[in-house]
Design an enzyme around this catalytic site. Sequence first.
Site, PDB file in Angstrom:
ATOM      1  N   ASP A 113       0.874  -1.177   0.000  1.00 52.42           N
ATOM      2  CA  ASP A 113       0.000   0.000   0.000  1.00 52.42           C
ATOM      3  C   ASP A 113       0.912   1.228   0.000  1.00 52.42           C
ATOM      4  O   ASP A 113       1.445   1.605  -1.046  1.00 52.42           O
ATOM      5  CB  ASP A 113      -0.914  -0.101   1.233  1.00 52.42           C
ATOM      6  CG  ASP A 113      -1.951   1.006   1.333  1.00 52.42           C
ATOM      7  OD1 ASP A 113      -1.937   1.909   0.486  1.00 52.42           O
ATOM      8  OD2 ASP A 113      -2.774   0.983   2.258  1.00 52.42           O
ATOM      9  N   LYS A 141      -1.391  -1.522  -4.510  1.00 47.87           N
ATOM     10  CA  LYS A 141      -2.186  -0.352  -4.901  1.00 47.87           C
ATOM     11  C   LYS A 141      -1.226   0.588  -5.617  1.00 47.87           C
ATOM     12  O   LYS A 141      -0.512   1.370  -4.973  1.00 47.87           O
ATOM     13  CB  LYS A 141      -2.781   0.322  -3.663  1.00 47.87           C
ATOM     14  CG  LYS A 141      -3.790  -0.555  -2.923  1.00 47.87           C
ATOM     15  CD  LYS A 141      -4.336   0.144  -1.690  1.00 47.87           C
ATOM     16  CE  LYS A 141      -5.192  -0.774  -0.855  1.00 47.87           C
ATOM     17  NZ  LYS A 141      -5.531  -0.205   0.463  1.00 47.87           N
ATOM     18  N   ASP A 169      -7.898  -8.345   6.817  1.00 45.82           N
ATOM     19  CA  ASP A 169      -8.993  -8.144   7.782  1.00 45.82           C
ATOM     20  C   ASP A 169      -9.496  -6.714   7.810  1.00 45.82           C
ATOM     21  O   ASP A 169      -8.825  -5.781   7.352  1.00 45.82           O
ATOM     22  CB  ASP A 169      -8.498  -8.475   9.193  1.00 45.82           C
ATOM     23  CG  ASP A 169      -7.550  -7.387   9.731  1.00 45.82           C
ATOM     24  OD1 ASP A 169      -6.544  -7.089   9.060  1.00 45.82           O
ATOM     25  OD2 ASP A 169      -7.838  -6.821  10.804  1.00 45.82           O
TER      26      ASP A 169
HETATM   27  P1  5GP Z   1       1.631  -0.186   3.953  1.00 46.90           P
HETATM   28  O1  5GP Z   1       2.646  -0.112   5.038  1.00 46.90           O
HETATM   29  O2  5GP Z   1       2.185  -0.640   2.603  1.00 46.90           O
HETATM   30  O3  5GP Z   1       0.807   1.067   3.821  1.00 46.90           O
HETATM   31  O4  5GP Z   1       0.547  -1.215   4.395  1.00 46.90           O
HETATM   32  C1  5GP Z   1       0.831  -2.504   4.416  1.00 46.90           C
HETATM   33  C2  5GP Z   1       0.022  -3.265   5.413  1.00 46.90           C
HETATM   34  O5  5GP Z   1      -1.186  -2.598   5.790  1.00 46.90           O
HETATM   35  C3  5GP Z   1      -0.385  -4.522   4.718  1.00 46.90           C
HETATM   36  O6  5GP Z   1       0.555  -5.523   4.952  1.00 46.90           O
HETATM   37  C4  5GP Z   1      -1.731  -4.805   5.306  1.00 46.90           C
HETATM   38  O7  5GP Z   1      -1.556  -5.580   6.463  1.00 46.90           O
HETATM   39  C5  5GP Z   1      -2.277  -3.452   5.659  1.00 46.90           C
HETATM   40  N1  5GP Z   1      -3.127  -2.954   4.560  1.00 46.90           N
HETATM   41  C6  5GP Z   1      -2.817  -2.080   3.585  1.00 46.90           C
HETATM   42  N2  5GP Z   1      -3.855  -1.876   2.754  1.00 46.90           N
HETATM   43  C7  5GP Z   1      -4.848  -2.658   3.226  1.00 46.90           C
HETATM   44  C8  5GP Z   1      -6.190  -2.913   2.784  1.00 46.90           C
HETATM   45  O8  5GP Z   1      -6.711  -2.400   1.777  1.00 46.90           O
HETATM   46  N3  5GP Z   1      -6.902  -3.795   3.536  1.00 46.90           N
HETATM   47  C9  5GP Z   1      -6.399  -4.401   4.657  1.00 46.90           C
HETATM   48  N4  5GP Z   1      -7.200  -5.250   5.293  1.00 46.90           N
HETATM   49  N5  5GP Z   1      -5.142  -4.190   5.085  1.00 46.90           N
HETATM   50  C10 5GP Z   1      -4.379  -3.333   4.372  1.00 46.90           C
END
Ligand code: 5GP
Length: 194
Positions: A113, A141, A169
């Site tokens: 993300d 994303k 989740d």
């Molecule tokens: P980042 O650090 O890349 O923003 O987010 C990564 C972590 O956030 C992912 O491993 C996941 O656990 C959680 N995450 C990010 N986007 C989503 C989403 O759309 N849905 C859910 N359930 N978790 C997300």
Amino acid sequence: MPTSAPILNKHVERVLVSQQQIADRVKEMADEITANHPDPSEPLVILCVLNGSVVFLADLIRHLPIRMLLGVIGASSYSGKSTVSKGPSIWHRMHSPVDMKDKHVLIVDDILDSGNTLRLVRQTVEEQNPKSVATTVLLRKPDKAPQDVEAEYIGFDIEDAFVVGYGLDYAGEFRNLPHIAVLKPECYADDVGE
Ligand code: 5GP
Ligand code: MG
């Protein structure tokens, strides 16, 4: 949408990736990982980023006909009833018999993300002086993923929506949905953005 889980599916607004699409793509990704394994005479250390990756991990490793060792690492950036990231923290380094020094390591995560989680996990792995590090994510994303955090193997690019299912989740629930879905807006009504 399968009717086998009506209690869960009644909260689903739309399915972004179906169970069959996931199954087909996970097999393809496993074939790519197998073909690119830097040294088949050595076990690949597979590091699962808890909790969201466990379903992906379980399916992926059963398609890998290679020597492998399993490790886990806990990381989180969302907490409680929130769809707003609060920045990542490594919340638990599990005791594991897996030593990553001089090993080929594959990090397995659910979704790329903002990239903050994977950046931190990768740094943590690199501190252990592995021989190589690669990353696989089921979802990305692309509108948000930063340039400096890349995954070598990506299952699906999706829109910038908060998704659940196949391990992911919302407030701890919906991990057991077999597909990747967006919940109805009222399900996120308790979201306090903590
Ligand atoms: P980042 O650090 O890349 O923003 O987010 C990564 C972590 O956030 C992912 O491993 C996941 O656990 C959680 N995450 C990010 N986007 C989503 C989403 O759309 N849905 C859910 N359930 N978790 C997300
Ligand atoms: Mg995660």
